[in-house]
Design a protein around this motif. Structure first.
Motif, PDB file in Angstrom:
ATOM      1  N   GLN A  85      29.293  -3.958  16.749  1.00 52.83           N
ATOM      2  CA  GLN A  85      28.092  -4.629  16.269  1.00 52.83           C
ATOM      3  C   GLN A  85      28.322  -5.347  14.944  1.00 52.83           C
ATOM      4  OE1 GLN A  85      27.787  -1.130  16.934  1.00 52.83           O
ATOM      5  NE2 GLN A  85      27.194  -1.494  19.064  1.00 52.83           N
ATOM      6  N   SER A  86      29.372  -4.965  14.224  1.00 51.04           N
ATOM      7  CA  SER A  86      29.653  -5.572  12.925  1.00 51.04           C
ATOM      8  C   SER A  86      31.161  -5.581  12.694  1.00 51.04           C
ATOM      9  CB  SER A  86      28.963  -4.775  11.809  1.00 51.04           C
ATOM     10  OG  SER A  86      29.405  -5.191  10.534  1.00 51.04           O
ATOM     11  N   LEU A  87      31.621  -6.611  11.976  1.00 50.93           N
ATOM     12  CA  LEU A  87      33.030  -6.659  11.602  1.00 50.93           C
ATOM     13  C   LEU A  87      33.273  -6.041  10.232  1.00 50.93           C
ATOM     14  CD1 LEU A  87      34.008 -10.245  12.791  1.00 50.93           C
ATOM     15  CD2 LEU A  87      34.677  -8.083  13.828  1.00 50.93           C
ATOM     16  N   GLY A  88      32.206  -5.834   9.479  1.00 52.87           N
ATOM     17  CA  GLY A  88      32.365  -5.300   8.139  1.00 52.87           C
ATOM     18  C   GLY A  88      32.915  -6.354   7.189  1.00 52.87           C
ATOM     19  N   SER A  89      33.177  -5.955   5.970  1.00 54.25           N
ATOM     20  CA  SER A  89      33.708  -6.872   4.964  1.00 54.25           C
ATOM     21  C   SER A  89      35.208  -6.641   4.806  1.00 54.25           C
ATOM     22  CB  SER A  89      33.017  -6.618   3.620  1.00 54.25           C
ATOM     23  OG  SER A  89      33.404  -5.354   3.104  1.00 54.25           O
ATOM     24  N   PRO A  90      35.933  -7.617   4.228  1.00 56.19           N
ATOM     25  CA  PRO A  90      37.379  -7.410   4.021  1.00 56.19           C
ATOM     26  C   PRO A  90      37.672  -6.227   3.105  1.00 56.19           C
ATOM     27  CG  PRO A  90      36.614  -9.417   2.928  1.00 56.19           C
ATOM     28  CD  PRO A  90      35.509  -8.965   3.821  1.00 56.19           C
ATOM     29  N   GLU A  91      36.754  -5.930   2.167  1.00 54.13           N
ATOM     30  CA  GLU A  91      36.957  -4.784   1.277  1.00 54.13           C
ATOM     31  C   GLU A  91      36.952  -3.471   2.067  1.00 54.13           C
ATOM     32  OE1 GLU A  91      35.625  -8.233  -0.890  1.00 54.13           O
ATOM     33  OE2 GLU A  91      34.659  -7.167   0.762  1.00 54.13           O
ATOM     34  N   GLY A 103      49.224  -0.497   6.676  1.00 56.81           N
ATOM     35  CA  GLY A 103      49.649  -1.733   6.031  1.00 56.81           C
ATOM     36  C   GLY A 103      48.505  -2.724   5.964  1.00 56.81           C
ATOM     37  N   SER A 104      48.681  -3.881   6.594  1.00 51.22           N
ATOM     38  CA  SER A 104      47.609  -4.876   6.651  1.00 51.22           C
ATOM     39  C   SER A 104      47.208  -5.173   8.092  1.00 51.22           C
ATOM     40  CB  SER A 104      48.049  -6.169   5.956  1.00 51.22           C
ATOM     41  OG  SER A 104      49.207  -6.706   6.595  1.00 51.22           O
ATOM     42  N   MET A 105      47.506  -4.235   9.001  1.00 47.04           N
ATOM     43  CA  MET A 105      47.244  -4.471  10.418  1.00 47.04           C
ATOM     44  C   MET A 105      45.760  -4.711  10.683  1.00 47.04           C
ATOM     45  SD  MET A 105      47.702  -2.018  13.757  1.00 47.04           S
ATOM     46  CE  MET A 105      46.167  -1.150  13.408  1.00 47.04           C
ATOM     47  N   LEU A 106      44.901  -3.833  10.149  1.00 46.89           N
ATOM     48  CA  LEU A 106      43.470  -3.968  10.420  1.00 46.89           C
ATOM     49  C   LEU A 106      42.916  -5.243   9.796  1.00 46.89           C
ATOM     50  CD1 LEU A 106      42.209  -0.293   9.981  1.00 46.89           C
ATOM     51  CD2 LEU A 106      42.479  -1.582  12.111  1.00 46.89           C
ATOM     52  N   LEU A 107      43.394  -5.603   8.618  1.00 47.06           N
ATOM     53  CA  LEU A 107      42.926  -6.824   7.982  1.00 47.06           C
ATOM     54  C   LEU A 107      43.338  -8.045   8.804  1.00 47.06           C
ATOM     55  CD1 LEU A 107      41.409  -7.990   5.566  1.00 47.06           C
ATOM     56  CD2 LEU A 107      43.592  -8.138   4.360  1.00 47.06           C
ATOM     57  N   THR A 108      44.537  -7.997   9.374  1.00 47.78           N
ATOM     58  CA  THR A 108      44.984  -9.092  10.242  1.00 47.78           C
ATOM     59  C   THR A 108      44.098  -9.201  11.471  1.00 47.78           C
ATOM     60  OG1 THR A 108      47.285  -8.854   9.512  1.00 47.78           O
ATOM     61  CG2 THR A 108      46.900  -9.983  11.603  1.00 47.78           C
ATOM     62  N   LEU A 109      43.793  -8.065  12.103  1.00 48.54           N
ATOM     63  CA  LEU A 109      42.907  -8.075  13.265  1.00 48.54           C
ATOM     64  C   LEU A 109      41.511  -8.553  12.887  1.00 48.54           C
ATOM     65  CD1 LEU A 109      43.912  -4.729  15.027  1.00 48.54           C
ATOM     66  CD2 LEU A 109      44.465  -7.052  15.753  1.00 48.54           C
ATOM     67  N   TRP A 110      41.052  -8.156  11.696  1.00 51.51           N
ATOM     68  CA  TRP A 110      39.731  -8.596  11.213  1.00 51.51           C
ATOM     69  C   TRP A 110      39.707 -10.119  11.054  1.00 51.51           C
ATOM     70  CZ3 TRP A 110      38.233 -11.126   6.709  1.00 51.51           C
ATOM     71  CH2 TRP A 110      36.859 -11.129   6.430  1.00 51.51           C
ATOM     72  N   GLU A 111      40.779 -10.685  10.473  1.00 53.95           N
ATOM     73  CA  GLU A 111      40.840 -12.129  10.291  1.00 53.95           C
ATOM     74  C   GLU A 111      40.828 -12.855  11.627  1.00 53.95           C
ATOM     75  OE1 GLU A 111      44.355 -12.512   7.945  1.00 53.95           O
ATOM     76  OE2 GLU A 111      43.275 -12.361   6.032  1.00 53.95           O
TER      77      GLU A 111
END
Length: 280
Positions: A54-60, A72-80
């Protein structure tokens, strides 16, 4: 050609894949949503909505989860990838969004509202709600719209020239603190090296784009396409003669607008008219 072999069996749709990875990582670590709240500080509801799609959330939030799970940065990459995924936009806008992400330069004229690339979440939410969206769909579209701003970030971001009618800067949000935040965002954006903001003041006279907000996209193959929009629908204009006609109208109003420096001064004066959030 043989069929592509599924390696992981996980979703290939970015938003679903992101939510799926969040659920799998939490299950592997043995955390509850409440434990995430206690450790990371955001509410259990926030994490639950992210895991439910329902939400992607914020990058923070996502960066904190990457640290928590040691990914690492896996989740941030998927979020982007999820934020940039054109499938989350309404179908009639998806082709435009693909072109916007690939454009090597953008020009825009707005007569009533801010371009999506300059909108804060609060501005986008109020505008989309006025268009009839609500609940989960509203929040998804807000996230999608705000996520588009990444197009203008980074060292290789395309130049973006935007002309704003003074009316755009007078049509405030209902919440004055939120409106102040929006004006501050536009002012900060105008100082970025790839973004140029012009203000078309009241009294500039009639012009050929009075009721036609338009965005021009210059593409890698040398073509320029235009996108016009009204309250009913948007239209992608690719016919060369029609695009050139719109560009000539755009050039006229650019010549009528304040200079970039004058425009920043004007926005600063607008900010001075908006009261600061009262202290409690």
């Amino acid at each position: 050609m043989p069929a592509r072999r599924v390696v992981t069996g996980r979703s290939q749709e970015p938003r679903r894949r992101f939510a799926e990875e969040l659920r799998l990582l939490r299950a592997a670590k043995g955390d509850s949503l409440r434990q995430l709240e206690e450790v990371l500080g955001w509410t259990a509801s926030t994490f639950g909505k992210m895991e439910g799609g329902q939400s992607l959330g914020s990058p923070e939030v996502v960066e904190a989860l990457d640290q928590h799970y040691g990914t690492g940065s896996m989740l941030l990459t998927l979020w982007e990838l999820a934020v940039a995924d054109p499938s989350q936009f309404k179908e009639q806008y998806r082709r435009y969004m693909l072109l916007e992400a690939e454009a090597i330069s953008l020009w825009h004229y707005g007569g009533a509202t801010l371009h999506g690339l300059l909108q804060t979440p609060e501005y986008a939410r109020e505008l989309l709600a006025e268009g009839g969206l609500k609940g989960e769909e509203l929040e998804q579209q807000v996230e999608a719209r705000v996520g588009r701003r990444k197009v203008l970030e980074g060292g290789e971001a395309p130049p973006f020239r935007v002309i704003l009618s003074e009316a755009v800067l007078r049509n405030s949000l209902r919440s004055l603190p939120e409106w102040r935040g929006q004006l501050e965002y536009v002012l900060a954006a105008s100082k970025q090296p790839n973004i140029t903001v012009y203000v078309l003041p009241y009294g500039a006279g009639l012009h050929g784009l009075m009721d036609t907000p338009v965005t021009f996209l210059r593409l890698l193959d040398g073509r320029t396409v235009a996108h016009t929009e009204n309250v009913v629908r948007g239209e992608l204009v690719e016919d060369v003669s029609k695009v050139e006609g719109l560009q000539r109208r755009y050039d006229v109003i650019r010549d009528l607008a304040m200079s970039p420096a004058e425009s920043r001064t004007f926005i600063l004066r607008m900010l001075e008219e908006v009261p600061c959030e009262p202290s409690t």
